[in-house]
Motif scaffolding. Structure first.
Motif, PDB file in Angstrom:
ATOM      1  N   ASP A 254      59.516-101.401 -59.230  1.00 12.27           N
ATOM      2  CA  ASP A 254      60.439-101.062 -58.117  1.00 12.27           C
ATOM      3  C   ASP A 254      60.087-101.273 -56.711  1.00 12.27           C
ATOM      4  N   LYS A 255      58.662-100.875 -56.282  1.00 12.56           N
ATOM      5  CA  LYS A 255      58.182-100.775 -55.247  1.00 12.56           C
ATOM      6  C   LYS A 255      58.479-102.200 -54.388  1.00 12.56           C
ATOM      7  N   PHE A 256      58.206-103.273 -55.184  1.00 18.43           N
ATOM      8  CA  PHE A 256      58.343-104.598 -54.646  1.00 18.43           C
ATOM      9  C   PHE A 256      59.740-105.369 -54.865  1.00 18.43           C
ATOM     10  N   ASN A 257      60.629-104.382 -55.451  1.00 17.95           N
ATOM     11  CA  ASN A 257      62.178-104.791 -55.622  1.00 17.95           C
ATOM     12  C   ASN A 257      62.119-106.119 -56.427  1.00 17.95           C
ATOM     13  N   GLY A 258      61.184-105.975 -57.589  1.00 18.25           N
ATOM     14  CA  GLY A 258      61.029-106.926 -58.599  1.00 18.25           C
ATOM     15  C   GLY A 258      59.590-106.872 -59.035  1.00 18.25           C
ATOM     16  N   LEU A 259      59.208-107.823 -59.799  1.00 17.09           N
ATOM     17  CA  LEU A 259      57.973-107.945 -60.097  1.00 17.09           C
ATOM     18  C   LEU A 259      56.964-108.669 -59.119  1.00 17.09           C
ATOM     19  N   PRO A 260      55.885-108.355 -58.548  1.00 17.79           N
ATOM     20  CA  PRO A 260      55.104-108.958 -57.679  1.00 17.79           C
ATOM     21  C   PRO A 260      54.788-110.252 -58.052  1.00 17.79           C
ATOM     22  N   GLY A 261      54.660-111.259 -57.098  1.00 21.29           N
ATOM     23  CA  GLY A 261      54.221-112.642 -57.336  1.00 21.29           C
ATOM     24  C   GLY A 261      53.052-112.846 -58.596  1.00 21.29           C
ATOM     25  N   LYS A 262      52.114-111.878 -58.197  1.00 18.06           N
ATOM     26  CA  LYS A 262      50.670-111.969 -58.911  1.00 18.06           C
ATOM     27  C   LYS A 262      51.026-111.679 -60.500  1.00 18.06           C
ATOM     28  N   LEU A 263      51.700-110.538 -60.590  1.00 21.85           N
ATOM     29  CA  LEU A 263      51.848-109.988 -61.752  1.00 21.85           C
ATOM     30  C   LEU A 263      52.998-110.961 -62.451  1.00 21.85           C
ATOM     31  N   LYS A 264      54.002-111.378 -61.842  1.00 17.31           N
ATOM     32  CA  LYS A 264      54.688-112.474 -62.561  1.00 17.31           C
ATOM     33  C   LYS A 264      53.970-113.690 -63.088  1.00 17.31           C
ATOM     34  N   GLU A 265      52.936-113.974 -62.254  1.00 16.47           N
ATOM     35  CA  GLU A 265      52.163-115.520 -62.587  1.00 16.47           C
ATOM     36  C   GLU A 265      51.385-114.966 -63.843  1.00 16.47           C
ATOM     37  N   THR A 266      50.995-113.544 -63.912  1.00 16.91           N
ATOM     38  CA  THR A 266      50.010-113.466 -64.949  1.00 16.91           C
ATOM     39  C   THR A 266      50.874-113.173 -66.401  1.00 16.91           C
ATOM     40  N   ARG A 310      66.777-100.379 -62.853  1.00 20.14           N
ATOM     41  CA  ARG A 310      66.603-101.496 -62.006  1.00 20.14           C
ATOM     42  C   ARG A 310      65.345-102.068 -62.357  1.00 20.14           C
ATOM     43  N   CYS A 311      64.271-101.278 -62.814  1.00 16.03           N
ATOM     44  CA  CYS A 311      63.167-101.816 -63.297  1.00 16.03           C
ATOM     45  C   CYS A 311      63.359-102.388 -64.808  1.00 16.03           C
ATOM     46  N   VAL A 312      64.243-101.894 -65.594  1.00 15.02           N
ATOM     47  CA  VAL A 312      64.456-102.623 -66.986  1.00 15.02           C
ATOM     48  C   VAL A 312      65.387-103.939 -66.516  1.00 15.02           C
ATOM     49  N   LYS A 313      66.060-103.998 -65.773  1.00 12.98           N
ATOM     50  CA  LYS A 313      66.885-105.129 -65.420  1.00 12.98           C
ATOM     51  C   LYS A 313      66.026-106.365 -64.925  1.00 12.98           C
ATOM     52  N   THR A 314      65.059-105.961 -64.058  1.00 11.71           N
ATOM     53  CA  THR A 314      63.968-106.874 -63.447  1.00 11.71           C
ATOM     54  C   THR A 314      63.244-107.283 -64.503  1.00 11.71           C
ATOM     55  N   LEU A 315      62.791-106.481 -65.557  1.00 11.54           N
ATOM     56  CA  LEU A 315      62.074-107.314 -66.562  1.00 11.54           C
ATOM     57  C   LEU A 315      62.721-107.876 -67.416  1.00 11.54           C
ATOM     58  N   THR A 317      65.479-109.804 -66.724  1.00 10.05           N
ATOM     59  CA  THR A 317      65.712-110.892 -65.960  1.00 10.05           C
ATOM     60  C   THR A 317      64.521-111.996 -65.608  1.00 10.05           C
ATOM     61  N   GLU A 318      63.288-111.254 -65.421  1.00  8.17           N
ATOM     62  CA  GLU A 318      62.221-112.173 -64.629  1.00  8.17           C
ATOM     63  C   GLU A 318      61.459-112.471 -65.995  1.00  8.17           C
ATOM     64  N   LEU A 319      61.379-111.657 -67.092  1.00 11.57           N
ATOM     65  CA  LEU A 319      60.301-112.034 -68.182  1.00 11.57           C
ATOM     66  C   LEU A 319      61.405-112.450 -69.474  1.00 11.57           C
ATOM     67  N   GLY A 320      62.480-112.284 -69.183  1.00 14.29           N
ATOM     68  CA  GLY A 320      63.481-112.914 -70.169  1.00 14.29           C
ATOM     69  C   GLY A 320      63.421-111.980 -71.641  1.00 14.29           C
ATOM     70  N   LEU A 321      63.189-110.923 -71.378  1.00 16.50           N
ATOM     71  CA  LEU A 321      62.975-109.867 -72.518  1.00 16.50           C
ATOM     72  C   LEU A 321      64.453-109.381 -72.970  1.00 16.50           C
ATOM     73  N   LYS A 322      64.327-108.838 -74.209  1.00 14.98           N
ATOM     74  CA  LYS A 322      65.490-108.106 -74.597  1.00 14.98           C
ATOM     75  C   LYS A 322      65.307-106.666 -74.274  1.00 14.98           C
ATOM     76  N   GLN A 323      66.489-106.164 -73.798  1.00 19.66           N
ATOM     77  CA  GLN A 323      66.323-104.702 -73.557  1.00 19.66           C
ATOM     78  C   GLN A 323      65.688-103.938 -74.533  1.00 19.66           C
ATOM     79  N   ASN A 324      65.765-103.936 -75.989  1.00 22.16           N
ATOM     80  CA  ASN A 324      65.261-103.233 -76.872  1.00 22.16           C
ATOM     81  C   ASN A 324      63.799-103.601 -77.149  1.00 22.16           C
ATOM     82  N   PHE A 325      63.128-104.283 -76.465  1.00 26.16           N
ATOM     83  CA  PHE A 325      61.745-104.657 -76.298  1.00 26.16           C
ATOM     84  C   PHE A 325      60.997-103.862 -75.352  1.00 26.16           C
ATOM     85  N   ILE A 326      61.778-103.138 -74.578  1.00 22.70           N
ATOM     86  CA  ILE A 326      61.253-102.525 -73.314  1.00 22.70           C
ATOM     87  C   ILE A 326      61.395-100.743 -73.693  1.00 22.70           C
ATOM     88  N   PHE A 327      60.252-100.110 -73.748  1.00 21.20           N
ATOM     89  CA  PHE A 327      60.427 -98.606 -73.953  1.00 21.20           C
ATOM     90  C   PHE A 327      59.697 -97.807 -72.798  1.00 21.20           C
TER      91      PHE A 327
END
Length: 379
Positions: A254-266, A310-315, A317-327
């Motif tokens: 949430d701090k970066f209003n999304g996934l930070p670039g380095k974390l997304k790249e990883t 918002r964090c869940v929505k970001t994950l 959207t940006e990681l292509g996850l289904k919501q029930n994969f996030i706990f």
């Protein structure tokens, strides 16, 4: 629109004595027509009522008028929503998960026994769950918290062995890979804890491959890290990574209003690599309680937190996850005792992990069985 016409009894003394008289009163009908004309609404949308003011007894007539007005309002609202389906609020699936878990908080003891038996059922195979994530994401605390929930008291199993390297703020520092047995003595379930990705001295692919091949000691360049001298139950040679937990710090997202670039790249190549290997994974979202004052008092409220959503929505959207994969979980860090709300969301995460691990194991067995059948038929 409707108009509720009050004090209609002032039009006729008989209405004061008997509210049912309103239906016969010409003056009342005239008043309704005037209101309808002045406000340019349908006459049947003017709803006359007689309020209770100084009454000491219930009046059937007044009740009928009030209930009639209520029925008309509900009926009109229902018809409006039927014509304007876009106005109907969609059910928030994330909140619904929280409501369901909240209703089950009284079942914690039963759920603990159920999970304990499930972990003991891995009798011929060892289930190794790998916790992966950046530094200070809460991997080690998550393992401690799961263990605490199952033991029904706050435990710090990770500090008993050589992988623990002190604290940084509220976070435990892991200096080397270690596997921790979770559950009672019958359990064949282990959580693998590792240092954060930032400490790896090899590429991401090698980083994960080392664990798959059992060469975790080659991953980190940490001369000060020492192996524990304490003896522990260790997984046998048949141990397989059957599920991965990607642990992400909710505040960091949430701090970066999304996934930070380095974390997304990883994360993207990590997901790709796990998918190629066919290893299922979940995302453990930690520190949600620090995003919500309500969640600090009642951990289940992480499901109501707008910031966590918002964090869940970001994950998603940006990681292509289904919501029930996030706990989302709230780790035990400062508590002296476990509590039902913290336990029920941790148990939900554990159940999701074991389910995916079990499905992967059974799928592997089926493939091996079919392969053996094909081999024999070729002979």
């Amino acid at each position: 629109m409707v108009v509720v016409a009050t004090k209609i009894d002032k039009q006729c003394e008989n209405i004061t004595e008997d509210a049912d008289h309103l239906y016969k009163c010409i003056k009342s009908h005239d008043a309704v027509r005037r209101i309808s004309k002045d406000l340019d609404i349908q006459e049947n949308h003017v709803l006359p009522v007689v309020n209770y003011t100084t009454d000491e007894k219930k009046s059937n007539g007044k009740d009928r008028l009030a209930l009639g007005a209520l029925y008309t309002m509900v009926d009109l609202a229902k018809k409006y929503l039927e014509k304007h389906t876009d106005m109907v609020k969609k059910v928030d699936e994330f909140e619904e998960r929280g409501h369901l878990l909240s209703s089950r908080r009284s079942e914690v003891e039963t759920k603990v026994k159920e999970m304990t038996e499930e972990m003991a059922s891995f009798d011929s195979e060892t289930l190794l769950i790998l916790c992966i994530g950046p530094n200070e994401s809460g991997k080690t605390s998550f393992i401690d918290s799961i263990y605490s929930t199952l033991m029904r008291e706050i435990c710090q199993i990770t500090r008993e062995f050589g992988a623990y390297g002190g604290k940084s703020g509220d976070f435990l520092n892991t200096e080397m890979f270690h596997m921790y047995k979770i559950g009672d003595q019958r359990s064949n379930v282990y959580f693998g804890d590792m240092a954060g990705m930032e400490k790896a001295v090899c590429t991401l692919k090698e980083y994960i491959q080392c664990f798959l091949e059992g060469n975790s000691q080659n991953i980190f360049s940490l001369p000060d890290a020492v192996k524990s001298s304490q003896s522990t139950d260790k997984p046998g040679r048949r141990a397989k990574i059957l599920c991965a937990c990607i642990v992400v710090h909710c505040q960091f997202v949430d701090k970066f209003n999304g996934l930070p670039g380095k974390l997304k790249e990883t994360m993207h190549p990590l997901q790709q690599f796990l998918s190629i290997k066919g290893i299922p994974y979940v995302v453990i979202l930690t520190k949600g309680d620090e995003q919500s004052e309500n969640a600090k008092l009642d951990k289940i409220q992480v499901y109501e937190s707008k910031k966590v959503k918002r964090c869940v929505k970001t994950l998603v959207t940006e990681l292509g996850l289904k919501q029930n994969f996030i706990f989302p979980v709230v780790n035990y860090t400062h508590e002296n005792n476990v509590d039902a709300t913290g336990d029920i969301i941790l148990l939900d995460a554990l159940e999701g992990i074991l389910k995916r691990g079990r499905n992967f194991l059974e799928g592997t067995r089926n493939r091996e069985s079919n392969s053996n059948k094909d081999y024999k038929s070729d002979l």
